[in-house]
Design an enzyme around this catalytic site. Structure first.
Site, PDB file in Angstrom:
ATOM      1  N   ALA A  35       7.592  43.792  -4.407  1.00 41.37           N
ATOM      2  CA  ALA A  35       6.419  42.968  -4.119  1.00 41.37           C
ATOM      3  C   ALA A  35       5.318  43.089  -5.183  1.00 41.37           C
ATOM      4  O   ALA A  35       4.787  42.084  -5.663  1.00 41.37           O
ATOM      5  CB  ALA A  35       5.868  43.353  -2.750  1.00 41.37           C
ATOM      6  N   ALA A 235       4.815  27.866   6.198  1.00 38.94           N
ATOM      7  CA  ALA A 235       4.828  26.400   6.138  1.00 38.94           C
ATOM      8  C   ALA A 235       3.544  25.786   6.681  1.00 38.94           C
ATOM      9  O   ALA A 235       3.284  24.595   6.473  1.00 38.94           O
ATOM     10  CB  ALA A 235       6.031  25.881   6.917  1.00 38.94           C
ATOM     11  N   GLY A 237       0.560  26.946   5.800  1.00 40.63           N
ATOM     12  CA  GLY A 237      -0.521  27.184   4.841  1.00 40.63           C
ATOM     13  C   GLY A 237      -1.136  28.564   4.981  1.00 40.63           C
ATOM     14  O   GLY A 237      -0.443  29.545   5.220  1.00 40.63           O
ATOM     15  N   ALA A 238      -2.450  28.630   4.845  1.00 41.46           N
ATOM     16  CA  ALA A 238      -3.129  29.927   4.887  1.00 41.46           C
ATOM     17  C   ALA A 238      -4.558  29.747   5.370  1.00 41.46           C
ATOM     18  O   ALA A 238      -5.124  28.658   5.293  1.00 41.46           O
ATOM     19  CB  ALA A 238      -3.133  30.556   3.485  1.00 41.46           C
ATOM     20  N   GLY A 265       9.663  36.354  -1.622  1.00 42.68           N
ATOM     21  CA  GLY A 265       8.791  36.441  -2.800  1.00 42.68           C
ATOM     22  C   GLY A 265       7.658  35.427  -2.753  1.00 42.68           C
ATOM     23  O   GLY A 265       6.709  35.512  -3.542  1.00 42.68           O
ATOM     24  N   ASP A 268       4.315  37.074  -2.167  1.00 39.59           N
ATOM     25  CA  ASP A 268       3.787  37.752  -3.363  1.00 39.59           C
ATOM     26  C   ASP A 268       3.203  36.715  -4.326  1.00 39.59           C
ATOM     27  O   ASP A 268       2.164  36.950  -4.949  1.00 39.59           O
ATOM     28  CB  ASP A 268       4.890  38.539  -4.079  1.00 39.59           C
ATOM     29  CG  ASP A 268       5.604  39.489  -3.122  1.00 39.59           C
ATOM     30  OD1 ASP A 268       4.935  40.016  -2.216  1.00 39.59           O
ATOM     31  OD2 ASP A 268       6.824  39.672  -3.286  1.00 39.59           O
TER      32      ASP A 268
HETATM   33  O1  KDG Z   1       8.161  40.345  -1.034  1.00 39.81           O
HETATM   34  C1  KDG Z   1       9.447  40.422  -1.606  1.00 39.81           C
HETATM   35  C2  KDG Z   1       9.866  41.837  -1.533  1.00 39.81           C
HETATM   36  O2  KDG Z   1      10.099  42.152  -0.210  1.00 39.81           O
HETATM   37  C3  KDG Z   1      11.114  42.159  -2.263  1.00 39.81           C
HETATM   38  O3  KDG Z   1      10.994  41.879  -3.625  1.00 39.81           O
HETATM   39  C4  KDG Z   1      11.534  43.588  -2.103  1.00 39.81           C
HETATM   40  O4  KDG Z   1       9.501  44.764  -2.466  1.00 39.81           O
HETATM   41  C5  KDG Z   1      10.484  44.588  -1.797  1.00 39.81           C
HETATM   42  C6  KDG Z   1      10.690  45.415  -0.632  1.00 39.81           C
HETATM   43  O5  KDG Z   1      10.283  46.547  -0.700  1.00 39.81           O
HETATM   44  O6  KDG Z   1      11.212  44.919   0.353  1.00 39.81           O
END
Ligand code: KDG
Length: 331
Positions: A35, A235, A237-238, A265, A268
């Site tokens: 992340a 989906a 939004g925020a 992802g 992130d």
């Molecule tokens: O947000 C995506 C992450 O979950 C992935 O890249 C893996 O960081 C990670 C995790 O610890 O689950």
């Protein structure tokens, strides 16, 4: 100059090449994930100077991570190479509906052996070099007592230097239970400026339920100490609530995505867009819009980092979304 430091475990992820259950997956594609590293790459692509602090093993996967992050322009001067522990790995299936199953191979990994001393060194080294922001997630304290102590030290050092501290809760139930996570995440929230999370994660933090209205969840988060609470609604939004005007929640819709290729992802990517906007001096509404656009871009490609946009791509995505909303657009 380094504007942002992110700290955590960067992993190599093997993602099934075709959708379906993990039990049936036979071929996998290799990506770099994790992340905090995803946020670092997102910020670098948006033109911000960012350092990633962590540990990888002295193995080929560690080299993959170092090459990838360096190639993206992320400062990895404080990415330690641990000769005694392997780089953390994860395997995940691809799903068209429902959450994708993840299997970790990260117990006792190099990333989990991060120490407070090395984090402090990394922070001090950059303190007088334009550093403005520290970004952390709720994953790191779940990795080990050392990793937990390391981010506590980072927070102390960031607080002393007057940095903005953001924490994306990123509750990982394969690493710890809600009961174990809640007090740790609450303690982090008390020291952070910005808390970001999904309704489910904010519910664990606040002891409310995930179906509580998002504004109420955000206000309950503010009671723990931060000045801004952001609810990532996927989906939908925020939404953000600022301590300065807690009655005026700011909501922004998600960008319409005809197909979600890979949602992992996207959260992130949202953080990267949000932080980039705040570093640019933008208001919260604009930061949510940039976060949503980056999240949509990330979800439209396979792999955590593949779809993270650069400035030109972000501008094109925002323009296309504005055109789609305008009744005068000729298509
Ligand atoms: O947000 C995506 C992450 O979950 C992935 O890249 C893996 O960081 C990670 C995790 O610890 O689950």
């Amino acid at each position: 100059m380094t504007e942002v430091v992110t700290i955590g475990e960067c992993l190599v992820a093997f993602v099934a090449t075709t959708p379906g259950p993990l039990a049936e997956a036979t071929t996998f594609e290799r990506f770099v994930a994790g992340a905090e590293a995803n946020v670092a790459v997102g910020l670098a692509r948006l033109g911000h100077s960012v350092a990633f602090v962590g540990r990888v093993g002295a193995d080929g996967f560690g080299r993959t991570i170092a090459r990838r992050l360096r190639g993206e322009g992320v400062d990895i001067a404080d990415l330690a190479i641990d000769p005694d522990a392997p780089t953390g790995l994860m395997f995940r299936e691809r799903r068209v509906i429902g959450p994708a199953q993840v299997v970790y191979a990260r117990r006792d990994s190099a990333g989990s052996r991060l120490t407070a001393a090395e984090v402090e060194r990394a922070m001090v080294r950059r303190a007088d070099d334009g550093l403005r922001w520290l970004h952390l997630t709720g994953i790191t304290p779940a990795l080990s007592a050392d990793a937990h102590a390391a981010i506590e030290r980072a927070i102390e050092s960031a607080t002393a230097a007057g940095l903005t501290i953001s924490v994306d809760l990123n509750l990982r139930r394969r690493l710890w239970s809600d009961e174990a996570a809640a007090p740790v995440l609450r303690a982090l929230a008390a020291k952070a400026d910005v808390i970001l999370g999904s309704p489910d994660e904010l519910a664990v933090l606040t002891h409310l339920t995930a179906d509580h209205d998002p504004e109420g969840l955000a206000r309950a988060v503010l009671e723990l100490g931060p000045s801004v609470a952001v609810v990532k609604l996927g989906a939908a939004g925020a939404l953000a609530v600022d301590r300065k005007s807690p009655d005026d929640a700011i909501a922004r819709p998600a960008l319409p995505l005809p197909v979600v290729v890979d949602p992992v992802g996207a959260g992130d990517a949202f953080c990267a867009g949000f932080i980039a906007a705040r570093l640019d001096g933008a208001d919260l509404a604009t930061a949510l819009e940039m976060g949503n656009a980056c999240g949509a871009a990330a979800a439209s490609a396979i792999g955590d980092q593949t779809g993270l946009p650069d400035r030109a791509e972000l501008a094109a995505i925002l323009r296309a979304a504005a055109d789609a909303r305008s009744p005068d657009t000729i298509r």
